[in-house]
Motif scaffolding. Structure first.
Motif, PDB file in Angstrom:
ATOM      1  N   UNK A  16      -9.436  -2.628   0.706  1.00 10.92           N
ATOM      2  CA  UNK A  16      -7.991  -2.789   0.817  1.00 10.92           C
ATOM      3  C   UNK A  16      -7.595  -4.248   0.669  1.00 10.92           C
ATOM      4  N   UNK A  17      -8.395  -5.149   1.250  1.00  9.97           N
ATOM      5  CA  UNK A  17      -8.092  -6.579   1.138  1.00  9.97           C
ATOM      6  C   UNK A  17      -8.176  -7.032  -0.316  1.00  9.97           C
ATOM      7  N   UNK A  18      -9.202  -6.591  -1.014  1.00 12.00           N
ATOM      8  CA  UNK A  18      -9.361  -6.962  -2.427  1.00 12.00           C
ATOM      9  C   UNK A  18      -8.169  -6.467  -3.250  1.00 12.00           C
ATOM     10  N   UNK A  19      -7.755  -5.244  -2.969  1.00  9.50           N
ATOM     11  CA  UNK A  19      -6.614  -4.677  -3.689  1.00  9.50           C
ATOM     12  C   UNK A  19      -5.331  -5.424  -3.337  1.00  9.50           C
ATOM     13  N   UNK A  59      -8.029   8.560   2.568  1.00 12.10           N
ATOM     14  CA  UNK A  59      -7.479   7.232   2.263  1.00 12.10           C
ATOM     15  C   UNK A  59      -7.545   6.268   3.447  1.00 12.10           C
ATOM     16  N   UNK A  60      -7.262   6.771   4.654  1.00 14.70           N
ATOM     17  CA  UNK A  60      -7.226   5.898   5.824  1.00 14.70           C
ATOM     18  C   UNK A  60      -8.609   5.444   6.259  1.00 14.70           C
ATOM     19  N   UNK A  61      -9.676   6.040   5.666  1.00 14.76           N
ATOM     20  CA  UNK A  61     -11.040   5.637   5.995  1.00 14.76           C
ATOM     21  C   UNK A  61     -11.624   4.652   4.990  1.00 14.76           C
ATOM     22  N   UNK A  62     -10.849   4.239   4.007  1.00 14.22           N
ATOM     23  CA  UNK A  62     -11.345   3.268   3.033  1.00 14.22           C
ATOM     24  C   UNK A  62     -11.700   1.955   3.744  1.00 14.22           C
ATOM     25  N   UNK A  63     -12.756   1.293   3.335  1.00 20.73           N
ATOM     26  CA  UNK A  63     -13.155   0.031   3.980  1.00 20.73           C
ATOM     27  C   UNK A  63     -12.055  -1.024   3.870  1.00 20.73           C
ATOM     28  N   UNK A  78       2.822   6.227 -13.557  1.00 18.90           N
ATOM     29  CA  UNK A  78       3.231   5.425 -12.413  1.00 18.90           C
ATOM     30  C   UNK A  78       2.554   5.900 -11.134  1.00 18.90           C
ATOM     31  N   UNK A  79       1.508   6.692 -11.286  1.00 18.56           N
ATOM     32  CA  UNK A  79       0.851   7.234 -10.104  1.00 18.56           C
ATOM     33  C   UNK A  79      -0.022   6.177  -9.448  1.00 18.56           C
ATOM     34  N   UNK A  80      -0.270   6.367  -8.159  1.00 29.09           N
ATOM     35  CA  UNK A  80      -1.119   5.463  -7.392  1.00 29.09           C
ATOM     36  C   UNK A  80      -2.432   6.151  -7.046  1.00 29.09           C
ATOM     37  N   UNK A  81      -3.497   5.357  -6.970  1.00 33.03           N
ATOM     38  CA  UNK A  81      -4.756   5.873  -6.477  1.00 33.03           C
ATOM     39  C   UNK A  81      -4.787   5.826  -4.957  1.00 33.03           C
ATOM     40  N   UNK A  82      -5.935   6.151  -4.387  1.00 30.68           N
ATOM     41  CA  UNK A  82      -6.047   6.188  -2.933  1.00 30.68           C
ATOM     42  C   UNK A  82      -5.846   4.815  -2.308  1.00 30.68           C
ATOM     43  N   UNK A  83      -6.459   3.787  -2.919  1.00 30.09           N
ATOM     44  CA  UNK A  83      -6.374   2.447  -2.343  1.00 30.09           C
ATOM     45  C   UNK A  83      -4.941   1.941  -2.356  1.00 30.09           C
ATOM     46  N   UNK A  84      -4.267   2.121  -3.491  1.00 28.48           N
ATOM     47  CA  UNK A  84      -2.885   1.670  -3.587  1.00 28.48           C
ATOM     48  C   UNK A  84      -1.959   2.396  -2.627  1.00 28.48           C
ATOM     49  N   UNK A  85      -2.182   3.702  -2.462  1.00 30.96           N
ATOM     50  CA  UNK A  85      -1.330   4.480  -1.560  1.00 30.96           C
ATOM     51  C   UNK A  85      -1.555   4.071  -0.106  1.00 30.96           C
ATOM     52  N   UNK A  86      -2.806   3.893   0.286  1.00 31.79           N
ATOM     53  CA  UNK A  86      -3.102   3.503   1.668  1.00 31.79           C
ATOM     54  C   UNK A  86      -2.577   2.093   1.961  1.00 31.79           C
ATOM     55  N   UNK A 132     -10.592   4.336  -6.506  1.00 30.38           N
ATOM     56  CA  UNK A 132     -10.401   5.705  -6.032  1.00 30.38           C
ATOM     57  C   UNK A 132      -9.109   6.243  -6.655  1.00 30.38           C
ATOM     58  N   UNK A 133      -9.235   6.959  -7.766  1.00 31.06           N
ATOM     59  CA  UNK A 133      -8.055   7.318  -8.552  1.00 31.06           C
ATOM     60  C   UNK A 133      -7.442   8.659  -8.187  1.00 31.06           C
TER      61      UNK A 133
END
Length: 368
Positions: A324-327, A316-320, A218-226, A265-266
């Motif tokens: 984030x929109x795609x996710x 994480x906060x520097x992801x494009x 149930x863990x989240x990657x960087x994109x999901x967490x951000x 980004x896992x």
């Protein structure tokens, strides 16, 4: 009738507690056959601990006053020789609360099991958990706060949950160091069964044959967490209620939908500039743990920090925004599908017509 001996599995957070709780819960009947009680449902245990620790929040709507006494009475009326209680929040107890809990459980003999994980993995994991529980703090802000020399709210938040040496010593002062067992969490990619073997030994359950459960992912990657952190900002701005957040965002979105989405980004680790701090604090925690004199199950070398290779870290906060929109689009699509499934289930439970399943196609302009 003598009171059963009680084992308190008190955490710590991010040390496989959910896995252990699911192992215990799914084998409740087997444990009972061996005279071991595991009170269910698990939510009752959580509410009981929140009651005794006077913790706010949670996913319940009504009052939880008296739930701890109800749980203690349930444990004391168990006719078998042993009982196990497992809630990671117990590790939050201050010295006075530790004494109160042990006194309330008397005349039962109390033993304590506490998991410990290396700081290089637990530091980012604790931030992710904070985000999943509604925090809006960026990872940069979190690390800056945790490592600050002055006292900060983030620093208190982290060490209240992860200062393993202090937690172990606090309980040893009341129940005796011989009755406190610290379980070290194996390194990543270890045999999943090894974690349970260690906890089973610590809780004296290794003589019982239990059905294995693969630890749930149930863990989240960087994109999901951000993405979730940004949702928290919006939830706070709209003054979403705690109950709505826990059920709609934490449980449904964070634990059911987002983990199933592909994330480029896992892994989240520790950036280069904090490696020395992690090594220093890890050494301190290990020294305090050894000085406490409590029992250790596992290998102390497992608590040496595993750190992100230099130059490979991504904030994480520097992801494009495009990623984030795609996710977020994928998340909304999954949420819409899940909402439709729940509606279908509700209609069928009321005797309504079943909807037709099939591939969804985009309507032509003259059909829309």
């Amino acid at each position: 009738m003598s009171a059963p001996a009680i084992c308190l599995h008190i955490g710590a957070m991010k040390t496989g507690t959910t896995y252990v709780q699911r192992m215990l819960g799914s084998n409740q009947d087997v444990l009972a056959e061996h005279g071991i009680a595991y009170p269910m449902p698990w939510s009752d245990q959580v509410e009981a601990v929140r009651d005794i620790l006077k913790m706010k929040g949670g996913s319940h709507l009504g009052s939880i006053e008296g739930r701890w006494k109800l749980m203690v009475d349930r444990l004391h009326t168990w006719e078998g020789p042993r009982a196990v209680l497992s809630v990671e929040f117990i590790s939050f107890a201050d010295p006075d609360q530790v004494r109160t809990m042990v006194d309330d459980l008397a005349p039962s003999q109390v033993s304590v099991v506490l998991g410990a994980r290396d700081l290089g993995r637990v530091l980012p994991a604790q931030w992710q958990t904070a985000v999943r529980n509604g925090r809006r703090t960026t990872y940069r802000e979190y690390l800056k706060g945790v490592t600050a020399k002055r006292a900060t709210g983030v620093k208190r938040h982290f060490w209240k949950r992860q200062d393993i040496g202090s937690i172990a010593a606090r309980w040893a002062a009341v129940v005796g160091k011989e009755n406190v067992i610290v379980v070290t969490v194996p390194p990543s990619r270890s045999d999943p069964g090894l974690l349970w073997q260690r906890f089973a030994k610590a809780m004296e359950l290794d003589f019982v044959s239990l059905s294995e459960r693969t630890p749930s992912n149930e863990s989240l990657g960087l994109t999901g967490t951000e993405l979730l952190r940004r949702i928290n900002v919006q939830a706070d701005a709209t003054e979403m209620s705690t109950w709505s957040y826990q059920h709609g965002i934490n449980r449904a979105l964070s634990h059911q939908l987002l983990p199933d989405l592909p994330d480029a980004h896992t892994g989240l680790g520790v950036p280069d500039e904090y490696h020395d701090w992690v090594r220093s604090e890890s050494a301190r925690v290990l020294d305090e743990l050894e000085a406490s004199g409590v029992n250790i199950v596992g290998d102390m070398a497992d608590l040496e920090p595993r750190l992100t290779p230099r130059g490979s870290f991504v904030w994480p906060e520097d992801l494009p925004d495009a990623e984030l929109l795609e996710f977020a689009v994928a998340a909304l699509t999954a949420a819409g599908g899940r909402f439709a499934e729940l509606k279908r289930e509700g209609m069928e439970s009321r005797g309504g017509k079943k909807g037709r399943k099939g591939k969804r196609t985009t309507p032509r302009a003259d059909e829309s």
